[in-house]
Design an enzyme around this catalytic site. Structure first.
Site, mmCIF file in Angstrom:
data_model
loop_
_atom_site.group_PDB
_atom_site.id
_atom_site.type_symbol
_atom_site.label_atom_id
_atom_site.label_comp_id
_atom_site.label_asym_id
_atom_site.label_seq_id
_atom_site.Cartn_x
_atom_site.Cartn_y
_atom_site.Cartn_z
ATOM 1 N N GLY A 161 0.802 -1.224 0.000
ATOM 2 C CA GLY A 161 0.000 0.000 0.000
ATOM 3 C C GLY A 161 0.835 1.273 0.000
ATOM 4 N N GLY A 162 2.082 1.168 -0.425
ATOM 5 C CA GLY A 162 2.929 2.357 -0.502
ATOM 6 C C GLY A 162 3.368 2.877 0.864
ATOM 7 N N GLU A 197 16.378 -0.163 -2.737
ATOM 8 C CA GLU A 197 16.415 -0.410 -4.182
ATOM 9 C C GLU A 197 16.887 0.851 -4.878
ATOM 10 O OE1 GLU A 197 12.738 -3.359 -5.291
ATOM 11 O OE2 GLU A 197 12.568 -1.274 -5.879
ATOM 12 N N ILE A 200 14.419 4.332 -9.628
ATOM 13 C CA ILE A 200 14.374 4.567 -11.079
ATOM 14 C C ILE A 200 13.651 5.897 -11.286
ATOM 15 C CG2 ILE A 200 13.576 3.639 -13.305
ATOM 16 C CD1 ILE A 200 15.533 1.724 -11.960
ATOM 17 N N LYS A 234 -2.046 4.613 -5.783
ATOM 18 C CA LYS A 234 -2.647 4.840 -7.092
ATOM 19 C C LYS A 234 -3.924 5.677 -6.973
ATOM 20 C CE LYS A 234 -0.964 0.225 -7.999
ATOM 21 N NZ LYS A 234 -1.307 -1.198 -7.866
ATOM 22 N N GLU A 272 3.497 -6.831 -10.430
ATOM 23 C CA GLU A 272 3.766 -5.404 -10.627
ATOM 24 C C GLU A 272 5.199 -5.171 -11.098
ATOM 25 O OE1 GLU A 272 0.670 -3.313 -7.533
ATOM 26 O OE2 GLU A 272 2.763 -3.384 -6.919
ATOM 27 N N ASN A 287 0.984 -9.341 -6.095
ATOM 28 C CA ASN A 287 -0.128 -9.243 -5.148
ATOM 29 C C ASN A 287 -1.048 -10.439 -5.339
ATOM 30 O OD1 ASN A 287 0.692 -6.820 -3.963
ATOM 31 N ND2 ASN A 287 -0.168 -5.662 -5.662
ATOM 32 N N ARG A 289 -4.085 -11.291 -4.613
ATOM 33 C CA ARG A 289 -5.492 -10.993 -4.305
ATOM 34 C C ARG A 289 -6.074 -10.200 -5.464
ATOM 35 N NH1 ARG A 289 -4.710 -5.580 -3.861
ATOM 36 N NH2 ARG A 289 -2.688 -4.978 -3.011
#
Ligand code: ADP
Length: 486
Positions: A161-162, A197, A200, A234, A272, A287, A289
């Site tokens: 969920g970020g 990470e 990008i 999102k 993703e 994910n 689900r």
């Protein structure tokens, strides 16, 4: 499967109930006291009250939910998204109690829920990965990140969920960011492992919808572009992506299928990726689900993903092949949140005084609310999703803008005017989007929204004048009433 227990609330509960009923299943919904009168509650065959304080804890209470499902004669559980949908203990305990879990095995949820282990699996499958540094002692971790080079993203291994993601652009901020990320990871996910990470720059978020039956058939339903994000969450999603041509599509969808196949995945799932401006893509996570944005895929493929989740969970094999899945036109989803955009997007609550959804060809609204509902700030602020379809991207985005204009929600503040302003940005219209779009265009969106809001006050005034002739509120007074804005 005969009787489905829905361990969720809001729009996704209603969306699952609708398909389950169409398939002839009986439905029982779990609902906290604040949700007993919800649209989902009225749609279900029966509602069983669950308890918890704060209310959200009721939807996270595994023993209580399983007991409620058993007590009410249910034989299957659909977890929706969010809450316990990716909780391996819930899946395992549901199955141990003899309930059919609408999702993949608990072992697989566990594997994919750990981003570090999921990365290892992706690596084995030959998927491209963003260079990363795995967690170690703080000092070693710091040194390796410095060697990797800035900017980097620090993420929680168990994240989602970020939440808790941190961008670090320079060495001076690194130690603080690591400490903060670690404590947030523990607070949000009960697991303090983190990793870093390479960040990008200006990537697109592209994800692939998978459907796998557990008998070896693993199909993809194309990609979704989810680059319009605020704080890694999102807001607008669409399919197909303007940045994906048929060559890239076959590579990225092939990579997603290969991961799901190797994992012996079963259920609907989403792989993703981020796509760099140079056309290189990298695996992010899987994910396990249903995704919030699944309806855009449903619109272009004509497949009902909840129906296929239920059929697969019942043991059915997928009766169609990859070549049978056709993609028709373009679909866009806008997430409608109860939030006060102009006050920093803080959640908004209160009674919905007037609620009229837009209607028409190519318009779908998945909503969890209705007129006179009282919105509380106890849950996620997303209250509905507008999904539109058009033969191409331009017509779909025009329809989305028109439908938002006709979406009347008076009472709590919403982001409807913000979404409309966003859809009008020339870079959105031309498809020049990436995950930094909102940060770069925020001022312009606010400016455009301000002009739109003035218009909406007039529409609200006309509406009040028509429906409540006795309410002689002067226009100037209405302009001061922020709450009447769309
Ligand atoms: P979560 O599971 O919390 O949603 P993700 O790993 O899926 O976290 O990342 C969320 C968002 O963060 C992505 O959609 C993307 O916008 C951004 N993001 C993630 N990893 C990177 C990266 N290495 N470089 C740039 N942006 C990234």
């Amino acid at each position: 499967m005969k009787h489905l227990f829905i361990a969720n609330r809001g729009e996704i509960a209603l969306r699952i109930i609708r398909t389950a009923k169409r398939m002839g299943l009986k439905t029982t919904l779990a609902a906290h006291a604040v949700d007993l009168e919800s649209v989902a509650s009225r749609a279900a065959h029966q509602t069983v009250q669950i308890f918890g304080d704060p209310p959200v804890s009721a939807y996270l209470d595994i023993p209580q939910l399983i007991q409620a499902a058993l007590d009410n004669g249910c034989d299957a559980i659909h977890p929706g998204y969010g809450f316990l949908s990716e909780n391996e203990a819930f899946a395992a305990q549901a199955e141990a109690a003899g309930l059919c879990w609408v999702g993949p095995s608990s072992g697989l949820i566990d594997l994919m829920g750990d981003k570090i282990r999921a990365r290892e699996l992706a690596l084995q499958c030959g998927l491209p990965l963003v260079p990363c540094v795995l967690d170690s002692s703080d000092e070693e971790f710091r040194d390796e990140i410095i060697a990797l080079g800035f900017p980097v993203l620090i993420k929680a291994a168990a994240g989602g969920g970020g939440k808790g993601i941190k961008i670090v652009r320079q060495e001076a901020d690194l130690a603080g960011a690591i400490a903060q990320a670690r404590s947030e990871a523990l607070r949000y996910f009960g697991d303090n492992r983190i990793y870093a990470e390479r960040y990008i720059e200006r990537p697109r978020h592209i994800e692939v919808q998978i459907l796998a039956d557990g008998y070896g058939k693993t199909l993809h339903l194309g990609e979704r572009e989810c680059s319009i994000q605020r704080r890694f969450q999102k807001i607008i999603e669409e399919t197909p992506s303007a940045a994906v041509d048929s060559d890239l599509r076959s590579k990225i969808c092939g990579a997603a299928v290969s991961l799901a196949k190797t994992a012996r995945y079963r259920n609907a799932g989403t792989v993703e990726f981020i796509l760099g401006p140079d056309g290189e893509f990298y695996f992010l996570e899987m994910n396990t689900r249903l995704q919030v944005e699944h309806p855009v895929t449903e619109f272009v493929t004509g497949l009902d993903l909840v129906e296929w989740q239920l059929r697969i969970a019942s043991g059915e094999a997928l009766p169609f092949e990859q070549s049978d899945i056709a993609h028709n036109g373009h679909a866009i989803e806008c997430r409608i949140n109860a939030e006060d955009v102009l006050s920093g997007f803080v959640p908004s609550s209160g009674i919905i005084a007037r609620y009229i959804e837009p209607e028409g060809e190519g318009i779908r609204v998945d909503s969890g609310v209705c007129e006179l509902d009282r919105l509380t700030s106890a849950f996620d602020p997303m209250l509905a999703k507008l999904i539109v379809w058009g033969p191409d991207r331009a017509s779909a985005s025009k329809l989305a803008e028109e439908a938002l204009r006709n979406f009347c929600l008076l009472g709590p503040e919403t982001n409807i005017a913000y979404l409309r302003a966003l859809l009008k940005q020339p870079d959105y219209v031309s498809g020049h989007i990436d995950t930094g779009f909102i940060d770069r265009h925020q001022d312009e969106i606010f400016r455009c929204m301000h002009d739109e809001s003035l218009l909406e006050v007039e529409v609200a005034a006309a509406f009040i004048a028509l429906t409540l002739p006795e309410a002689r509120v002067p226009y100037s007074k209405l302009a001061e009433l922020g709450a009447w804005k769309n």
